[in-house]
Design a protein around this motif. Structure first.
Motif, mmCIF file in Angstrom:
data_model
loop_
_atom_site.group_PDB
_atom_site.id
_atom_site.type_symbol
_atom_site.label_atom_id
_atom_site.label_comp_id
_atom_site.label_asym_id
_atom_site.label_seq_id
_atom_site.Cartn_x
_atom_site.Cartn_y
_atom_site.Cartn_z
ATOM 1 N N ALA A 1 -1.625 4.987 -4.201
ATOM 2 C CA ALA A 1 -2.058 3.594 -4.096
ATOM 3 C C ALA A 1 -1.338 2.701 -5.095
ATOM 4 O O ALA A 1 -1.209 1.489 -4.874
ATOM 5 C CB ALA A 1 -3.564 3.505 -4.315
ATOM 6 N N ARG A 2 -0.870 3.273 -6.205
ATOM 7 C CA ARG A 2 -0.261 2.480 -7.271
ATOM 8 C C ARG A 2 1.265 2.490 -7.254
ATOM 9 O O ARG A 2 1.885 1.651 -7.891
ATOM 10 C CB ARG A 2 -0.763 2.986 -8.636
ATOM 11 C CG ARG A 2 -2.201 2.610 -8.904
ATOM 12 C CD ARG A 2 -2.861 3.481 -9.955
ATOM 13 N NE ARG A 2 -4.180 2.970 -10.297
ATOM 14 C CZ ARG A 2 -5.250 3.118 -9.513
ATOM 15 N NH1 ARG A 2 -5.144 3.787 -8.375
ATOM 16 N NH2 ARG A 2 -6.417 2.611 -9.875
ATOM 17 N N ALA A 3 1.859 3.445 -6.555
ATOM 18 C CA ALA A 3 3.312 3.603 -6.607
ATOM 19 C C ALA A 3 4.059 2.576 -5.756
ATOM 20 O O ALA A 3 5.269 2.392 -5.930
ATOM 21 C CB ALA A 3 3.697 5.009 -6.164
ATOM 22 N N ALA B 1 5.620 6.752 1.887
ATOM 23 C CA ALA B 1 4.987 7.973 1.383
ATOM 24 C C ALA B 1 3.482 7.929 1.611
ATOM 25 O O ALA B 1 2.873 8.924 2.014
ATOM 26 C CB ALA B 1 5.294 8.146 -0.102
ATOM 27 N N ARG B 2 2.890 6.780 1.372
ATOM 28 C CA ARG B 2 1.437 6.664 1.551
ATOM 29 C C ARG B 2 1.057 6.792 3.019
ATOM 30 O O ARG B 2 0.074 7.470 3.355
ATOM 31 C CB ARG B 2 0.958 5.324 0.995
ATOM 32 C CG ARG B 2 -0.556 5.248 0.773
ATOM 33 C CD ARG B 2 -0.967 3.912 0.211
ATOM 34 N NE ARG B 2 -2.372 3.906 -0.192
ATOM 35 C CZ ARG B 2 -3.052 2.815 -0.504
ATOM 36 N NH1 ARG B 2 -2.446 1.629 -0.473
ATOM 37 N NH2 ARG B 2 -4.325 2.900 -0.855
ATOM 38 N N ALA B 3 1.826 6.167 3.894
ATOM 39 C CA ALA B 3 1.528 6.238 5.326
ATOM 40 C C ALA B 3 1.678 7.664 5.854
ATOM 41 O O ALA B 3 0.942 8.079 6.756
ATOM 42 C CB ALA B 3 2.448 5.291 6.091
ATOM 43 N N GLU B 4 2.622 8.401 5.286
ATOM 44 C CA GLU B 4 2.867 9.757 5.757
ATOM 45 C C GLU B 4 1.822 10.740 5.225
ATOM 46 O O GLU B 4 1.374 11.629 5.960
ATOM 47 C CB GLU B 4 4.255 10.207 5.317
ATOM 48 C CG GLU B 4 4.604 11.631 5.730
ATOM 49 C CD GLU B 4 5.974 12.043 5.246
ATOM 50 O OE1 GLU B 4 6.122 13.203 4.812
ATOM 51 O OE2 GLU B 4 6.898 11.210 5.291
ATOM 52 N N LEU C 1 -4.672 13.640 3.780
ATOM 53 C CA LEU C 1 -5.563 13.671 2.618
ATOM 54 C C LEU C 1 -6.956 13.184 2.999
ATOM 55 O O LEU C 1 -7.965 13.713 2.512
ATOM 56 C CB LEU C 1 -4.996 12.808 1.493
ATOM 57 C CG LEU C 1 -3.653 13.249 0.907
ATOM 58 C CD1 LEU C 1 -3.174 12.251 -0.141
ATOM 59 C CD2 LEU C 1 -3.751 14.644 0.304
ATOM 60 N N LEU C 2 -7.032 12.188 3.863
ATOM 61 C CA LEU C 2 -8.336 11.643 4.241
ATOM 62 C C LEU C 2 -9.132 12.588 5.129
ATOM 63 O O LEU C 2 -10.368 12.617 5.053
ATOM 64 C CB LEU C 2 -8.152 10.296 4.957
ATOM 65 C CG LEU C 2 -7.633 9.139 4.108
ATOM 66 C CD1 LEU C 2 -7.558 7.867 4.934
ATOM 67 C CD2 LEU C 2 -8.510 8.921 2.883
#
Length: 367
Positions: free
Chosen positions: A96-98, A103-106, A111-112
């Motif tokens: 969330a901070r990077a 990367a977050r979408a992938e 993770l969720l």
């Protein structure tokens, strides 16, 4: 209370508590996984624990940091081994901070739903913890990256699908994600005083790595993530401290000595009252820190370290006195009191001791 729990937060606390109460507080054999993947998948799919703080547009519940800290407090209350601190706080917190949308979408969907977990090597934070690492990144002609070196005391490192690390690159320190299925990564489970958490050392020999975020942001991202981690650990400590005090009070009410319940003795009353005051202080410190986190206050650094100091003391004192007030049974392995003491002691060592956080408070105050 600085941050009042609304109806949604109260309901969240009740649901999480009911779910976590289903499991007994136990210690897995050394070297064995501390948590059940099926149970974590159920927590993610039925309760949405991994998505409590994630925005709705990304598949989360959108409750925010206040909801996540309630989850952590309830987890600390029963010493839950589920990867909430490692995957939700550290792994998802870094994503969330990077600022790396791709990367977050992938990674976030897996993770969720609990099919994969992630963690951040504690050594990435540098001073103030027990984790150590020495990693060098090399850029290949084809644009890929490899990492060589080691990192130790990786929380849930043996079970995480992705581990985020900080490595030295030609243009300065950078953040990378490594897939633990890589055959060039050797994972060694490390012993820990805490029998409800698992740690691992990772040795990398030209292991494939994915850069996360732009060059030059690693230390700023990790500094911000450290505040989240500090408040998360404090929330867990609050839950643990409350439980140890309740356990002690419940026991002295029924333990009879010299024909009287020992809780009626003035010395015992004073010890329990002192512990209750410490827990009350801890709850106030956490409430202030959560407010600062939720609102993005410029007091966040100070509030986080203040919560760490107060909650560490409350948990360590509560865990120690709980053993003492239980007498002989409190020193047995059959009783869960020692598990709380182990968690309290290892937290103080792994996530920055009180002296470190006191210095941080003074720095934040400009002293």
């Amino acid at each position: 209370m600085i941050l009042k729990e609304d109806e949604n937060l109260v309901t969240l606390r009740e649901v999480v508590r009911d779910f976590l109460d289903e499991g007994d507080i136990t210690a897995a054999p050394e070297g064995q996984p501390r948590w059940d993947p099926a149970r974590w998948a159920r927590a993610c799919k039925e309760l949405g624990l991994a998505g409590v703080a994630e925005p709705e547009e990304l598949g989360g519940a959108g409750i925010g940091p206040a909801g996540l800290m309630i989850v952590l407090e309830e987890a600390g209350r029963v010493l839950s081994p589920l990867p909430i601190l490692s995957s939700v706080v550290l792994g998802q917190g870094l994503l969330a901070r990077a600022g790396d949308y791709h990367a977050r979408a992938e990674m976030l969907p897996a993770l969720l739903d609990g099919s994969r977990t992630a963690t951040v090597a504690l050594g990435a934070f540098g001073d103030g913890g027990t984790g150590f690492e020495a990693l060098d990144a090399a850029a290949n002609p084809d644009g890929t990256w490899t990492l060589t070196g080691f990192t130790s005391y990786v929380l849930d490192g043996a079970t995480a699908g992705w581990v985020f690390v900080r490595a030295r690159a030609a243009d300065g320190p950078r953040l990378f994600a490594v897939d633990t299925d890589d055959p060039n990564i050797t994972c060694t489970v490390q012993e820990s005083m805490d029998l409800t958490r698992a740690f691992a050392r990772l040795d990398l020999d030209r292991a494939s790595a994915r850069p996360v975020g732009d060059p030059g942001i690693a230390d700023a991202v990790l500094a911000d993530l450290r505040h989240l981690l500090t408040i998360a650990v404090a929330s867990e400590q609050l839950g643990g401290a409350e439980t140890t005090v309740r356990m002690a009070v419940d026991y002295v009410k029924v333990r009879v000595q010299f024909g009287r319940e020992i809780g009626s003795f003035q010395a015992i009353k004073h010890r329990c009252a002192d512990l209750a005051i410490e827990v009350d202080d801890a709850r106030s410190a956490v409430a202030y820190a959560v407010w600062a986190l939720q609102e993005g206050s410029d007091q966040l650094a100070m509030a986080a370290s203040m919560a760490a100091v107060v909650c560490t003391r409350a948990f360590v004192d509560g865990a120690r006195e709980n053993i003492h007030l239980h007498g002989g049974i409190g020193f047995t392995w059959e009783h869960s009191a020692h598990l709380y003491f182990r968690r309290a002691t290892s937290d103080a060592a792994l996530f920055g001791d009180s002296n470190h956080h006191r210095e941080a408070v003074l720095d934040a105050a400009g002293i």
